[in-house]
Scaffold this motif. Structure first.
Motif, short mmCIF file in Angstrom:
data_model
loop_
_atom_site.label_atom_id
_atom_site.label_comp_id
_atom_site.label_asym_id
_atom_site.label_seq_id
_atom_site.Cartn_x
_atom_site.Cartn_y
_atom_site.Cartn_z
N LEU A 203 44.32 45.78 28.30
CA LEU A 203 43.58 46.99 29.04
C LEU A 203 41.93 46.68 28.88
CD1 LEU A 203 45.86 49.98 28.20
CD2 LEU A 203 45.50 49.07 30.38
N SER A 204 41.57 45.75 27.95
CA SER A 204 40.09 45.76 27.75
C SER A 204 39.51 45.08 28.91
CB SER A 204 39.85 44.88 26.45
OG SER A 204 40.35 43.66 26.62
N LEU A 205 40.60 44.40 29.73
CA LEU A 205 39.72 43.68 31.03
C LEU A 205 39.55 44.82 32.20
CD1 LEU A 205 39.99 41.20 32.85
CD2 LEU A 205 42.24 41.41 33.22
N ILE A 206 40.19 46.11 32.08
CA ILE A 206 40.23 46.93 33.36
C ILE A 206 38.74 47.34 33.67
CG2 ILE A 206 40.60 49.24 34.07
CD1 ILE A 206 43.14 47.20 33.96
N PRO A 207 37.78 47.56 32.82
CA PRO A 207 36.33 48.23 33.19
C PRO A 207 35.73 46.79 33.60
CG PRO A 207 36.91 48.92 30.81
CD PRO A 207 38.05 47.75 31.08
N HIS A 208 35.90 45.55 33.65
CA HIS A 208 35.01 44.58 33.76
C HIS A 208 35.62 43.93 35.35
CE1 HIS A 208 33.45 44.97 29.86
NE2 HIS A 208 34.70 44.89 29.33
N VAL A 209 36.44 44.62 36.11
CA VAL A 209 37.03 44.01 37.50
C VAL A 209 36.77 45.20 38.47
CG1 VAL A 209 38.98 43.12 38.71
CG2 VAL A 209 38.64 42.58 36.32
N ALA A 210 36.40 44.54 39.70
CA ALA A 210 36.18 45.71 40.82
C ALA A 210 37.36 45.57 41.29
CB ALA A 210 35.16 44.99 41.64
N TRP A 211 38.36 46.72 40.84
CA TRP A 211 39.47 46.85 41.61
C TRP A 211 39.53 47.41 42.79
CZ3 TRP A 211 42.80 44.16 38.57
CH2 TRP A 211 42.46 43.99 37.22
N LYS A 212 40.48 46.84 43.85
CA LYS A 212 40.45 47.47 44.99
C LYS A 212 42.23 47.64 45.44
CE LYS A 212 36.40 45.09 46.90
NZ LYS A 212 36.01 43.99 45.82
N GLU A 213 42.21 48.68 46.29
CA GLU A 213 43.34 48.98 47.12
C GLU A 213 44.06 47.70 47.62
OE1 GLU A 213 46.53 51.55 47.81
OE2 GLU A 213 44.71 52.53 46.96
N GLY A 214 45.29 47.43 47.28
CA GLY A 214 45.98 46.15 47.85
C GLY A 214 45.50 44.74 47.43
N MET A 215 44.61 44.87 46.44
CA MET A 215 44.25 43.52 45.84
C MET A 215 45.37 42.68 45.42
SD MET A 215 41.61 43.55 42.77
CE MET A 215 40.40 42.12 41.90
N LYS A 216 45.30 41.33 45.51
CA LYS A 216 46.38 40.62 44.99
C LYS A 216 46.18 39.80 43.70
CE LYS A 216 49.14 38.33 48.13
NZ LYS A 216 49.57 37.35 48.99
N VAL A 217 46.83 40.24 42.86
CA VAL A 217 46.84 39.86 41.37
C VAL A 217 48.08 39.03 40.90
CG1 VAL A 217 45.93 40.50 39.07
CG2 VAL A 217 45.38 41.88 40.88
N ILE A 218 47.51 37.86 40.45
CA ILE A 218 48.77 37.05 39.73
C ILE A 218 48.62 36.88 38.34
CG2 ILE A 218 47.62 34.62 40.50
CD1 ILE A 218 50.81 33.72 40.91
N ASP A 219 49.66 36.76 37.36
CA ASP A 219 49.55 36.92 36.14
C ASP A 219 50.23 35.52 35.80
OD1 ASP A 219 49.62 36.56 33.15
OD2 ASP A 219 50.38 38.54 33.04
N VAL A 220 49.49 34.25 35.48
CA VAL A 220 50.26 33.13 35.30
C VAL A 220 50.57 32.89 33.76
CG1 VAL A 220 49.84 30.54 35.42
CG2 VAL A 220 49.02 32.20 37.22
N GLY A 221 51.93 32.62 33.53
CA GLY A 221 52.31 32.65 32.17
C GLY A 221 52.47 33.78 31.67
N THR A 222 53.10 34.98 32.27
CA THR A 222 52.98 35.98 31.84
C THR A 222 53.70 36.54 30.62
OG1 THR A 222 53.21 38.37 32.66
CG2 THR A 222 54.90 36.93 33.23
N GLY A 223 54.73 35.81 30.03
CA GLY A 223 55.51 35.90 28.93
C GLY A 223 56.27 37.06 29.14
N ALA A 224 55.72 38.09 28.18
CA ALA A 224 56.38 39.50 27.95
C ALA A 224 55.62 40.40 28.99
CB ALA A 224 56.28 39.98 26.59
N GLY A 225 54.86 39.88 29.72
CA GLY A 225 54.30 40.76 30.90
C GLY A 225 52.75 41.31 30.31
N PHE A 226 52.19 40.23 29.75
CA PHE A 226 50.74 40.42 29.25
C PHE A 226 49.88 39.34 29.79
CE2 PHE A 226 53.23 41.56 25.31
CZ PHE A 226 53.25 42.96 25.66
N PRO A 227 48.68 39.91 30.58
CA PRO A 227 48.31 41.27 30.61
C PRO A 227 48.92 41.85 32.03
CG PRO A 227 46.44 39.62 31.47
CD PRO A 227 47.79 38.91 30.97
N GLY A 228 49.76 41.20 32.76
CA GLY A 228 49.93 41.69 33.98
C GLY A 228 50.59 43.16 33.98
N ILE A 229 51.51 43.46 33.33
CA ILE A 229 52.03 44.58 33.40
C ILE A 229 51.05 45.75 32.95
CG2 ILE A 229 53.96 46.25 32.28
CD1 ILE A 229 55.73 44.15 33.01
N PRO A 230 50.61 45.77 31.71
CA PRO A 230 49.45 46.63 31.56
C PRO A 230 48.42 46.96 32.72
CG PRO A 230 49.66 45.55 29.47
CD PRO A 230 50.56 44.78 30.62
#
Length: 238
Positions: free
Chosen positions: A60-87
């Motif tokens: 979650l430390s990533l959250i304040p440093h990105v300009a999030w937008k509605e419908g933004m397409k994000v990919i988590d490559v090599g997500t493993g147990a879902g980190f950081p994609g699910i948080p």
């Protein structure tokens, strides 16, 4: 401090907005992670408090440093147990999240998490990163790629940059050696169409953990020959 309160406090200190319902989703995720971890290897971190701090707050430390937008397409490559994609998806439900992993069993776990947490706008992709990066369905389709993989930045960039649209970004959660990795990856970034934007220092509340967020902008299309196969990427990094 109990786990939910601990997570909420971390978020407050990091400037992350999390509702009570979102915090509850994290608690469900925590119990699923530890339950499934008894059957398959998802995490070496198994103390509840440590999962909250070293996995959830860390991602979650990533959250304040990105300009999030509605419908933004994000990919988590090599997500493993879902980190950081699910948080990220829990905290920012408005994004479209793709979770890519090479192990079908892990994808099964992630689908179960998505069902239990009522997550919508998530695609679960069973694929090796180098295959996904050459697949027209995913190549240069994403605004943001996130990765918490252990690979060094030159290798990670070859896996991740092919997924990102020109104008999009790679956000890599790295350890204390990030500056040295960035220097070593300079040639690779140039070949792959990437440019370093910035390196941010991040501290995780209630821990002595600190890491760095490396932001790389996609400034030109990635040449078709990249990513190469995994053996070549490992043996002969760009």
């Amino acid at each position: 401090m109990e786990n939910k309160a601990l997570l909420m406090d971390c978020c407050d200190q990091m400037g992350v907005s999390l509702s009570d319902a979102q915090a509850e989703q994290f608690m469900t995720y925590l119990s699923l992670l530890l339950e499934w971890n008894e059957k398959m290897n998802l995490t070496a971190i198994t103390e509840h408090r440590d999962v909250v701090l070293k996995h959830f707050a860390d991602c979650l430390s990533l959250i304040p440093h990105v300009a999030w937008k509605e419908g933004m397409k994000v990919i988590d490559v090599g997500t493993g147990a879902g980190f950081p994609g699910i948080p990220v998806k829990i905290a920012k439900p408005e994004v479209e999240m793709t979770l890519l992993d090479s192990l079908q069993k892990r994808i099964g776990f992630l689908q179960e998490v998505g069902t239990q947490l009522n997550l919508s706008g998530v695609e679960y992709v069973h694929s090796r990163a180098e295959d996904g990066g050459q697949n027209p369905e995913y190549r240069e389709q994403f605004d943001l790629c996130v990765s918490r993989a252990v690979a060094n930045l030159a290798v990670l960039s070859e896996y991740c940059l092919p997924f990102i649209k020109v104008g999009g970004q790679l956000a890599a959660l790295k350890g204390p050696d990030a500056e040295a990795e960035v220097e070593q990856a300079a040639g690779a970034l140039k070949k792959l169409g990437g440019r370093l934007v910035e390196i941010k220092d991040v501290t995780i509340p209630h821990t002595d953990l600190s890491h760095k967020l490396v932001f790389i902008e996609k400034v030109a299309p990635t040449p078709k020959k990249y990513p190469r196969n995994a053996g070549k990427i490992r043996k002969d990094p760009l």
